[in-house]
Scaffold this active site. Structure first.
Site, PDB file in Angstrom:
ATOM      1  CG  ASP A   1      -1.827  -1.302   1.230  1.00  0.00           C
ATOM      2  OD1 ASP A   1      -2.079  -1.831  -0.298  1.00  0.00           O
ATOM      3  OD2 ASP A   1      -2.558  -0.984   2.203  1.00  0.00           O
TER       4      ASP A   1
ATOM      5  CD  GLU B   1       6.715  -1.283  -3.341  1.00  0.00           C
ATOM      6  OE1 GLU B   1       7.771  -1.550  -4.324  1.00  0.00           O
ATOM      7  OE2 GLU B   1       5.889  -1.545  -2.493  1.00  0.00           O
ATOM      8  CE1 TYR B   2      -2.630   2.475  -6.405  1.00  0.00           C
ATOM      9  CE2 TYR B   2      -3.149   3.552  -4.249  1.00  0.00           C
ATOM     10  CZ  TYR B   2      -3.595   3.352  -5.839  1.00  0.00           C
ATOM     11  OH  TYR B   2      -4.410   3.307  -6.528  1.00  0.00           O
ATOM     12  CG  ASP B   3      -1.063   5.381   0.054  1.00  0.00           C
ATOM     13  OD1 ASP B   3      -1.905   4.873  -0.606  1.00  0.00           O
ATOM     14  OD2 ASP B   3      -0.970   4.741   1.241  1.00  0.00           O
TER      15      ASP B   3
ATOM     16  CD  GLU C   1     -24.169 -14.140 -11.130  1.00  0.00           C
ATOM     17  OE1 GLU C   1     -24.539 -13.404 -10.118  1.00  0.00           O
ATOM     18  OE2 GLU C   1     -23.946 -14.466 -12.468  1.00  0.00           O
TER      19      GLU C   1
ATOM     20  CE  LYS D   1     -32.018 -11.542  -4.636  1.00  0.00           C
ATOM     21  NZ  LYS D   1     -31.402  -9.610  -3.717  1.00  0.00           N
TER      22      LYS D   1
ATOM     23  CG  ASP E   1     -28.369  -7.356   1.866  1.00  0.00           C
ATOM     24  OD1 ASP E   1     -28.746  -6.771   0.278  1.00  0.00           O
ATOM     25  OD2 ASP E   1     -28.815  -7.540   2.483  1.00  0.00           O
TER      26      ASP E   1
ATOM     27  CE1 TYR F   1     -26.716  -7.264 -11.717  1.00  0.00           C
ATOM     28  CE2 TYR F   1     -25.405  -7.868  -9.739  1.00  0.00           C
ATOM     29  CZ  TYR F   1     -26.632  -6.406 -10.306  1.00  0.00           C
ATOM     30  OH  TYR F   1     -27.568  -5.996 -10.074  1.00  0.00           O
TER      31      TYR F   1
ATOM     32  CE  LYS G   1     -33.812 -11.977  -0.385  1.00  0.00           C
ATOM     33  NZ  LYS G   1     -34.455 -11.003  -0.616  1.00  0.00           N
TER      34      LYS G   1
ATOM     35  CB  CYS H   1     -66.707  -2.897   5.975  1.00  0.00           C
ATOM     36  SG  CYS H   1     -65.063  -1.896   5.667  1.00  0.00           S
TER      37      CYS H   1
ATOM     38  CB  CYS I   1     -68.484   1.851   5.624  1.00  0.00           C
ATOM     39  SG  CYS I   1     -68.011  -0.121   4.346  1.00  0.00           S
TER      40      CYS I   1
ATOM     41  CB  CYS J   1     -65.398  -3.371   2.428  1.00  0.00           C
ATOM     42  SG  CYS J   1     -66.150  -2.751   1.952  1.00  0.00           S
TER      43      CYS J   1
ATOM     44  CB  CYS K   1     -65.919   1.297   2.121  1.00  0.00           C
ATOM     45  SG  CYS K   1     -65.051   1.314   3.260  1.00  0.00           S
TER      46      CYS K   1
HETATM   47  S1  IVH Z   1     -28.912 -10.781 -11.647  1.00  0.00           S
HETATM   48  C1  IVH Z   1     -32.470  -9.217 -14.022  1.00  0.00           C
HETATM   49  N1  IVH Z   1     -27.175 -11.014  -9.981  1.00  0.00           N
HETATM   50  O1  IVH Z   1     -30.855  -8.117  -6.300  1.00  0.00           O
HETATM   51  C2  IVH Z   1     -31.714 -10.018 -12.926  1.00  0.00           C
HETATM   52  N2  IVH Z   1     -28.727  -9.757  -9.364  1.00  0.00           N
HETATM   53  O2  IVH Z   1     -33.928  -9.248  -6.239  1.00  0.00           O
HETATM   54  C3  IVH Z   1     -30.940  -8.630 -13.080  1.00  0.00           C
HETATM   55  N3  IVH Z   1     -28.345  -8.530  -6.934  1.00  0.00           N
HETATM   56  O3  IVH Z   1     -31.650  -5.706  -7.924  1.00  0.00           O
HETATM   57  C4  IVH Z   1     -30.270  -8.720 -11.373  1.00  0.00           C
HETATM   58  N4  IVH Z   1     -26.243  -9.711  -6.446  1.00  0.00           N
HETATM   59  O4  IVH Z   1     -29.772  -5.311  -6.642  1.00  0.00           O
HETATM   60  C5  IVH Z   1     -28.289 -10.064 -10.229  1.00  0.00           C
HETATM   61  N5  IVH Z   1     -25.373 -11.831  -8.602  1.00  0.00           N
HETATM   62  C6  IVH Z   1     -26.038 -10.628  -8.748  1.00  0.00           C
HETATM   63  C7  IVH Z   1     -26.933 -10.424  -7.696  1.00  0.00           C
HETATM   64  C8  IVH Z   1     -28.041  -9.200  -8.284  1.00  0.00           C
HETATM   65  C9  IVH Z   1     -27.140  -9.104  -5.454  1.00  0.00           C
HETATM   66  C10 IVH Z   1     -29.322  -7.884  -6.239  1.00  0.00           C
HETATM   67  C11 IVH Z   1     -30.001  -6.562  -8.114  1.00  0.00           C
HETATM   68  C12 IVH Z   1     -31.270  -6.430  -8.050  1.00  0.00           C
HETATM   69  C13 IVH Z   1     -31.372  -7.658  -6.834  1.00  0.00           C
HETATM   70  C14 IVH Z   1     -32.483  -7.830  -7.401  1.00  0.00           C
END
Ligand code: IVH
Length: 711
Positions: A33, A35-37, A113, A115, A117, A226, A314, A409, A412, A427, A432
């Site tokens: 780091d 050297e990079y700096d 892949e 996901k 967050d 992605y 999920k 309801c 109402c 309802c 209403c």
């Molecule tokens: S593909 C049509 N790949 O998940 C598909 N999404 O719940 C386009 N996300 O809005 C998304 N990791 O923000 C894809 N490896 C991954 C992802 C990913 C996170 C998120 C992305 C998307 C949301 C959908």
């Protein structure tokens, strides 16, 4: 002999870029780091002494000097869709069955892949240079967060490759905050007595939306690509390959990407990560399984919200236990009665939960949830709290009985009825007031008519006093009416009336969506807006006509499939024709239930009367094709290249459109002129080769201001 500054700067730029890629993309740093700096400091001091040699692509220019004035809106060239969720292996297998059925074969593979967050963004590179970064927003339009994204070191400001880079490369990916940074940030906030961020995703979103990019730069955000968005030339014909191509262009791709030959292998990979995920320094909320072949993706297509070729798995959400204080019934905008549990406040995944929807009375019966019960709650998609299970069934006092579905309801006292073949109790009273309140709140809300200052509390008062009994009444309100209400002074009354007036010309689809018709959300409303073109035609909707068109469109698809099955055409040709058919469909993704829903709504005399009144009150939505405000560049096709002094990319594109021209991302014989700013790319070269007129920014301004005729 000392190098001339130009050459030294060039060398430093390419070295720093190389080390950025080694560090952020390949995870294989070659230097310390420190050297990079040192390299960075040398570049900075050389640039300070020779300011004319500073380029916007220099790593020293990642932080914009000036705070942003707000965020412009960006329309995505290719919609940013969402992903449908699953929570167990069984649901993943059901997804796989749908894929197999849709493709009519099991000859396909998946890519699995993590996901991530964080926050989804679209990065646009033109001539290899990052020109725009936008958030997902509602999928069609997002916020322009270019200045902030430029501060993220793993986002290359310039693409790199030994081969030719396509003129337009749009990259989709996730911006995230490492867990360690998140923890540090919250520690700092706690010691400063500031409110904490609930989770790394919120911290990322908050950091991206800061108006001062200098602060964003301190938040250590990072990025994983992605997918691709718009590409002026295809880079690959399957997903795995495209990720490799993106990597070659210098974009960071998550290293934990795996091909899976079938759903069982994909499920194995997903399950494996639920234990390993804690070892990562970024939060993942699940896994994503994507069909690999682009051709096969096209066959499956998408619903309004999400593609059919992709699914997320999920991980089990965090849970908490609490007690049910009471169970209320809420009346929704279409009359649906929803049971809601009021809970003893409990902390769950960063927020305090006090209420949880019980969805419907079938669900209440299934859970057998009662007042006083101890329940397990969790957050669906980590946002909406849900009651999962009742823990106290054996210890209930003997006098408690199950919750009974309402027979009238609660708002109402109108009659209620359960949907045929459905789970909802509604309802039935068209007058209403609880329904009316919800309808009006939705109508005025963001994403629909977007009437500023017309909040829920005011709507409650307008309904209670019978000043507003339908949508049209909103447009009859006068300032004096509002001054009658407590807490509304002259200024805010003026603001409200102005905001209502301002909402009179939304795009047609927004008005259709704002009506809150059962089953008709934004996407469906857009299809209808394109189909009908004007609000008057929506009112005159004809069920038979719509159903006939729908039938014809379905038949065409069936015939094409038959042709393919009988080997009359090649697979490639089938994909092409199928895509052409899809594009030409006028009632894309609209089923007969939706048609019924719209027609039944418009057939009701009270609805029809309100719609006609809206027209009389000069609520005039814009037709789908936006009408230019000037004709100064009518019919022209313009290509923009380089950095402009007076316009961001979004602003210049808007200016071009507003003057009757359209923009294109690549230069061809059809281009009328190229608008070139500083550091123009290969487009300028191409324009010169083709003999196409090139103008600079000041000439453009003159053209649109004075209406000079372009030769
Ligand atoms: S593909 C049509 N790949 O998940 C598909 N999404 O719940 C386009 N996300 O809005 C998304 N990791 O923000 C894809 N490896 C991954 C992802 C990913 C996170 C998120 C992305 C998307 C949301 C959908």
């Amino acid at each position: 002999m000392a190098q001339v500054p130009e050459n030294r700067i060039q060398w430093l730029l390419s070295e720093i870029r190389r080390h950025d890629r080694l560090y952020y993309v390949l995870n294989r740093p070659e230097i310390s780091d420190r050297e990079y700096d040192r390299l960075f400091a040398e570049l900075k001091s050389l640039e300070a002494r020779h300011p004319h040699l500073v380029t916007p692509q220099s790593p020293t220019q990642r932080v914009a000097g000036e705070p942003l004035a707000g965020f412009a809106t960006v329309r995505h060239a290719v919609a940013m869709l969402s992903i449908d969720n699953t929570y167990n292996a069984e649901e993943l297998r059901a997804f796989d069955e749908r894929v197999a059925r849709g493709l009519g074969s099991r000859d396909y593979d998946y890519v699995v892949e993590l996901k991530i967050d964080g926050v989804a963004v679209s990065l646009r590179y033109e001539d290899g240079i990052l020109v725009r970064a936008a958030t997902r927003g509602d999928g069609l339009t997002g916020d322009d967060v270019t200045a902030n994204v430029r501060t993220i070191k793993s986002v290359p400001l310039e693409l790199q490759d030994s081969r030719n880079i396509p003129d337009v490369v749009e990259v989709r990916g996730e911006i995230y905050m490492p867990k360690t940074t998140f923890a540090k940030l919250n520690e700092q906030k706690a010691s400063a007595g500031e409110p904490l961020f609930a989770n790394p995703r919120n911290a990322t979103a908050g950091s991206l939306k800061l108006l001062d990019a200098k602060i964003t730069a301190t938040r250590n955000l990072a990025f994983f690509a992605y997918a691709s968005g718009e590409l002026s030339e295809p880079l690959a014909d399957n997903h795995y390959q495209i990720l490799q191509e993106l990597k070659k262009l210098g974009l960071p791709v998550n290293p934990n990407i795996k091909k899976a030959k079938d759903i069982d292998e994909a499920i194995g990979i997903c399950l494996g990560w639920s234990d390993k995920k804690t070892k990562l320094d970024y939060q993942i909320d699940g896994m994503v399984i994507k069909l690999n072949s682009f051709g096969q993706r096209e066959i499956l297509g998408a619903t309004g919200r999400a593609p059919r070729w992709c699914i997320s798995y999920k991980f089990a959400a965090e849970q908490a236990q609490t007690t049910v204080k009471s169970i209320d019934v809420q009346v929704g905008k279409t009359g649906i009665l929803t049971p809601v549990a009021n809970l003893a406040p409990v902390l769950l995944a960063g927020t305090t939960v006090k209420r949880a929807s019980l969805h419907n009375f079938d669900e209440v019966r299934r859970l057998d949830v009662r007042q006083g019960d101890t329940v397990v709650i969790e957050k669906a998609g980590e946002i909406i709290p849900q009651v999962i299970e009742v823990k106290s069934k054996d210890n209930r006092p003997p006098d408690t009985g199950p919750v009974k579905p309402p027979t009238k309801c609660p708002a109402c006292s109108g009659t209620v009825k359960k949907d045929q073949n459905g789970v909802y109790i509604r309802c039935r009273n068209p007058n209403c007031t609880a329904q009316l309140r919800e309808k009006l709140k939705y109508f005025a809300g963001r994403g629909q008519m977007d009437i500023e200052h017309l909040g829920p509390a005011l709507i409650d008062q307008l309904v209670e006093t019978h000043l507003v009994e339908n949508f049209a009444d909103l447009y009859k309100l006068k300032k004096e009416d509002l001054l009658e209400f407590e807490g509304i002074a002259d200024k805010s009354a003026t603001n409200i009336i102005e905001a209502i007036e301002k909402s009179k010309h939304p795009p047609l689809w927004r008005l259709i969506a704002a009506l809150g018709i059962f089953n008709i959300g934004g996407q469906t409303a857009q299809t209808f807006a394109k189909y009908f073109g004007t609000f008057e035609k929506v009112l005159a909707v004809n069920k038979e006509e719509l159903k006939k068109i729908k039938k014809e469109e379905e038949l065409k698809k069936k015939l094409l499939r038959k042709k393919y099955d009988k080997q009359g055409i090649s697979k490639k040709e089938y994909y092409k024709q199928r895509e052409d058919l899809r594009k030409s469909e006028r009632l894309k993704d609209i089923g007969t239930e939706i048609i019924d829903s719209l027609c039944d709504y418009m057939a009701k005399p009270e609805n029809k009367a309100t719609m006609e009144e809206l027209i009389e009150l000069k609520v005039r939505p814009e037709s789908p094709k936006s009408v230019p405000v000037s004709e100064k560049l009518a019919g022209k096709t313009v290509v923009v290249t380089g950095t402009l002094e007076n316009f961001t990319r979004t602003q210049i594109e808007q200016a071009i459109k507003e003057n009757g021209a359209k923009t294109s991302s690549s230069v061809s014989k059809k281009t009328d002129f190229v608008l070139a700013g500083k550091n123009p790319g290969s487009k300028l070269k191409k324009a010169k080769e083709l003999g196409i007129e090139v103008i600079d920014e000041s000439k453009f301004i003159k053209l649109v201001q004075n209406g000079l005729k372009f030769k």
